[in-house]
Design a protein around this motif. Structure first.
Motif, PDB file in Angstrom:
ATOM      1  N   ARG A 204     115.592 -43.917  76.073  1.00  0.00           N
ATOM      2  CA  ARG A 204     116.754 -44.764  75.868  1.00  0.00           C
ATOM      3  C   ARG A 204     117.670 -44.669  77.085  1.00  0.00           C
ATOM      4  NH1 ARG A 204     117.848 -42.541  69.698  1.00  0.00           N
ATOM      5  NH2 ARG A 204     115.711 -42.839  68.968  1.00  0.00           N
ATOM      6  N   ASP A 205     117.907 -43.424  77.517  1.00  0.00           N
ATOM      7  CA  ASP A 205     118.769 -43.176  78.673  1.00  0.00           C
ATOM      8  C   ASP A 205     118.170 -42.015  79.470  1.00  0.00           C
ATOM      9  OD1 ASP A 205     120.838 -43.253  80.454  1.00  0.00           O
ATOM     10  OD2 ASP A 205     122.287 -42.232  79.159  1.00  0.00           O
ATOM     11  N   TYR A 215     113.776 -36.638  81.277  1.00  0.00           N
ATOM     12  CA  TYR A 215     114.051 -36.356  79.872  1.00  0.00           C
ATOM     13  C   TYR A 215     115.068 -37.362  79.346  1.00  0.00           C
ATOM     14  CZ  TYR A 215     112.170 -31.719  81.093  1.00  0.00           C
ATOM     15  OH  TYR A 215     111.374 -30.691  81.534  1.00  0.00           O
ATOM     16  N   GLU A 216     115.141 -37.464  78.009  1.00  0.00           N
ATOM     17  CA  GLU A 216     116.208 -38.227  77.387  1.00  0.00           C
ATOM     18  C   GLU A 216     117.509 -37.462  77.606  1.00  0.00           C
ATOM     19  OE1 GLU A 216     118.208 -41.192  75.648  1.00  0.00           O
ATOM     20  OE2 GLU A 216     116.048 -41.221  76.096  1.00  0.00           O
ATOM     21  N   ARG A 217     118.546 -38.160  78.056  1.00  0.00           N
ATOM     22  CA  ARG A 217     119.787 -37.486  78.436  1.00  0.00           C
ATOM     23  C   ARG A 217     120.342 -36.583  77.327  1.00  0.00           C
ATOM     24  NH1 ARG A 217     123.532 -38.645  82.330  1.00  0.00           N
ATOM     25  NH2 ARG A 217     122.613 -40.721  82.716  1.00  0.00           N
ATOM     26  N   GLN A 254     113.017 -50.888  79.762  1.00  0.00           N
ATOM     27  CA  GLN A 254     113.614 -52.131  79.282  1.00  0.00           C
ATOM     28  C   GLN A 254     112.647 -53.294  79.421  1.00  0.00           C
ATOM     29  OE1 GLN A 254     116.670 -52.280  77.652  1.00  0.00           O
ATOM     30  NE2 GLN A 254     115.676 -54.202  77.092  1.00  0.00           N
ATOM     31  N   ALA A 255     111.896 -53.319  80.530  1.00  0.00           N
ATOM     32  CA  ALA A 255     110.903 -54.381  80.727  1.00  0.00           C
ATOM     33  C   ALA A 255     109.825 -54.309  79.650  1.00  0.00           C
ATOM     34  CB  ALA A 255     110.286 -54.261  82.112  1.00  0.00           C
ATOM     35  N   TYR A 256     109.433 -53.099  79.308  1.00  0.00           N
ATOM     36  CA  TYR A 256     108.412 -52.911  78.274  1.00  0.00           C
ATOM     37  C   TYR A 256     108.941 -53.361  76.910  1.00  0.00           C
ATOM     38  CZ  TYR A 256     104.704 -50.704  75.555  1.00  0.00           C
ATOM     39  OH  TYR A 256     103.658 -50.480  74.690  1.00  0.00           O
TER      40      TYR A 256
END
Length: 269
Positions: A204-205, A215-217, A254-256
């Motif tokens: 996500r971020d 990693y995810e933030r 985001q493209a995916y």
């Protein structure tokens, strides 16, 4: 109602610069009460209309209020305005990520993901019906073309065969296009490189460490605070200040998601 309150407050404050923060604070308080009332009494249409109205007033006072954008997004979703709701939730998420502590970011993401999945479901169903309709047209057109060629005695036999072969090849290619389009709407496994190594969920971020691991933030920050100041994969020393947003990976994710909306689905439990 909030309007009389604001009028009474405004009448005693000559300074616009002093009035605006106070109006904004009162508006946020009013929004919060309405939302709690709506949630407690069910998502009645008229109540969500009130939420929408007051959120728009709050945004007029402060366009960067992620709380107002978030609640406006929820209100629009309750009114089945998916596109508008997604737009407001995305705005709230962007603003929330820019906040010092990332307040409510996870909650906003959850609602945004649900909304985008619902939007994908609608669009996917529409595309599926359109593709099925076109698939039925192809055999009909192919048979009609063959009949036309064979009935046209003025054409040379060899030329007819070439025309039929060429047309069949074009129909085959068209069929491949339809198949590819259907594949994009078919849920599969999200590629590993788009997933956090700790949660195994799609990013996500994403942030990257000096070791080159992403990693995810929120997850890595939680690890640094509760487990220890080291990279979970390489075990090298790691501090929060060393984390850098992985923009390339973020764009890839985001493209995916734009192409595979089913990946927004959040598994329950």
């Amino acid at each position: 109602m909030v309007t009389p309150i604001l009028e009474r407050v405004g009448s005693g404050l000559p300074s616009t610069l002093t009035l605006r923060p106070l109006l904004c604070a009162l508006m946020f308080l009013y929004i919060g009460r309405i939302v709690l009332y709506v949630i407690g009494n069910g998502s009645m249409y008229n109540d969500w209309m009130k939420v929408e109205e007051d959120c728009r007033r709050a945004i007029h006072l402060d366009r960067n209020s992620f709380k107002a954008h978030y609640m406006l997004g929820l209100a629009l979703l309750q009114k089945d305005e998916l596109s508008g709701g997604v737009k407001e939730l995305q705005k709230a998420l962007d603003l929330g990520r820019g906040a010092s502590k990332g307040y409510m970011v996870e909650e906003i993401w959850q609602e945004l993901a649900k909304a985008k999945y619902m939007l994908w479901e609608q669009e996917s169903t529409k595309r599926s019906w359109e593709l099925q309709s076109l698939k039925y047209v192809i055999p009909t057109c192919e048979n009609a073309l063959k009949e036309k060629h064979f009935l046209d005695n003025s054409q040379a036999e060899g030329f007819l065969e070439d025309m039929v072969a060429s047309s069949s090849k074009q129909f085959d290619e068209l069929g491949k296009v339809f198949k590819k389009a259907a594949e994009d709407d078919t849920p599969t496994e999200v590629p590993d490189y788009l997933c956090c190594k700790i949660t195994l969920d799609i990013f996500r971020d994403p942030v990257i460490t000096p070791s080159g691991v992403s990693y995810e933030r929120a997850v890595i920050l939680d690890h640094l605070q509760k487990v220890g100041r080291f990279d979970p994969v390489t075990h090298e020393p790691l501090d929060q200040s060393q984390l850098i947003t992985n923009f390339a990976l973020k764009e890839a994710v985001q493209a995916y998601l734009d192409r595979h909306g089913w990946a927004y689905k959040i598994e329950s439990g």
